[in-house]
Scaffold this motif. Sequence first.
Motif, mmCIF file in Angstrom:
data_model
loop_
_atom_site.group_PDB
_atom_site.id
_atom_site.type_symbol
_atom_site.label_atom_id
_atom_site.label_comp_id
_atom_site.label_asym_id
_atom_site.label_seq_id
_atom_site.Cartn_x
_atom_site.Cartn_y
_atom_site.Cartn_z
ATOM 1 N N GLY A 1 1.080 4.022 -3.045
ATOM 2 C CA GLY A 1 0.858 5.450 -2.810
ATOM 3 C C GLY A 1 2.035 6.282 -3.256
ATOM 4 O O GLY A 1 1.870 7.369 -3.825
ATOM 5 N N SER A 2 3.239 5.761 -3.012
ATOM 6 C CA SER A 2 4.447 6.478 -3.398
ATOM 7 C C SER A 2 4.598 6.559 -4.910
ATOM 8 O O SER A 2 5.029 7.579 -5.460
ATOM 9 N N ARG B 1 0.832 -1.205 0.000
ATOM 10 C CA ARG B 1 0.000 0.000 0.000
ATOM 11 C C ARG B 1 0.866 1.255 0.000
ATOM 12 O O ARG B 1 0.579 2.225 -0.714
ATOM 13 N N ARG B 2 1.918 1.225 0.802
ATOM 14 C CA ARG B 2 2.811 2.394 0.848
ATOM 15 C C ARG B 2 3.520 2.598 -0.488
ATOM 16 O O ARG B 2 3.673 3.732 -0.963
#
Length: 488
Positions: free
Chosen positions: A245-246, A241-242
């Motif tokens: 998003g990045s 998820r991170r």
Amino acid sequence: MTAQHTLTVAGVTVDTRHWIGGERVASADTFEDISPIDGSVLGEIARGTAKETDAAVAAAKAAFPAWAATSRAERARILHAIADGVEKRLEELAIVETTDNGALLRSHRRGVMPRVAHNFRFFADWLLNLDHEDFETRGHTNHVSWDPAGPSVLITPWNAPLMLATWKVAPALAAGNTVVLKPAEWSPLTASLLADIAAEAGLPAGVLNVVQGYGSEIGDALTSHPDVRRISFTGSVPTARRIAGSAAANLTPLSLELGGKSPLLVFADADLDLAVDLAVEQYDNAGQVCLAATRFLVEESVAEEFTRRFVEKAGQLTQGDPREAATDIGPNIHPRQLEKIDGFVRRAVEAGARAVIGGHRKDGQYYAPTLLTDVAQDSEIVQEEVFGPVLTLQTFTDEDEAVRLANDTRFGLAATVATRDPERAARVTERLVAGTVWVNCFFVRDLQAPFGGSRHSGVGREGGTWSFDFYCDLKNTVTAPNGWTNHG
């Protein structure tokens, strides 16, 4: 090369610095690499920062035009040379990886490291045959081609470090991309050796770069970099998820191979000895296998007999030093992972689960092979990935219930079915939500096949042409009939 920049594992020297632009690069800080076998510190590893990640991406960007323009035949030749280098150093790679991540030495020798070499050979050969037949549209000719996409960031896990890294590195290089590889901080050593092998094989400087460090410190710098054209990640859902998003700001395409909570469905008509063998196999690599069928779903009428045979078979396993030939189960990778595993089991028992076997830590970083029964479908132990030698057993009464229980998690990576009835196998496998389904077998993998997960188990597929589809920009060139005629 100075002594402070190397460590020695069983007589094998490993450089602990990054590999950037064809050179070894040190960092101002380091982190400890600890062996799970006995908790000993193997050495201090260069701890990357945004400075090193920027340098690695810049090196990959600078090397990309020449590598992308390199002929398919030459790229394939170099990949085969890398495979030769892996085979030449197979014993060294095996002992270093066993010491670094605790997986069985015999498995590394017989299966894992030969598979590393095969990864390079397979994608080298597939590249040479990669083609799509031209087709016509109203007399116009369509020609499909695979154009190298650009610098690729590959973030790999600790449970099978080199095999899973080369599963990504090989197709990315074959496609004509350049690579920044970020290995897991708990098992970084064989990625460093791979850099040496690739350089010796003639891979140009900057085509493969290796940056070590903590994902929490350098992950965003890599995945948000505007010069990165592809990101491939194997690991946990929260980290994915991170990363997503990045990467979103640059619309960088992602390939994500994530967690699993896969079922093993055992029907009453199954060969129970085979089913038990498949079940015990789920303790492979101390349960640290994303594809593991950690949820046993057994038809009620044979559940008691299946459990009896399973307990007997599992009791024959030997747990201990993974370097010993007699060992079947080694340690778990890190104290934090061991604490996580134990926490799952303690909470499950507190909620009413019963440990038929195991359910406790052993000395060092070893966790006893565990089977839990009396677990609720909506419980944490059934729904969440443990990534340790912890299995659950539930029963069902008919196919509908078996499929419902099998599909009732947020994951969809794999499933295994044990039955003697081919028609039942066809019915059940058609209804299962999974990227891979095995019937009366387990862990049979072919690089020609698509690999990946559904739901929270991943995005995209790896293997064969699917890998090239990801690492390339596909182009369709349409040419008009008689387009070369001068109409002036």
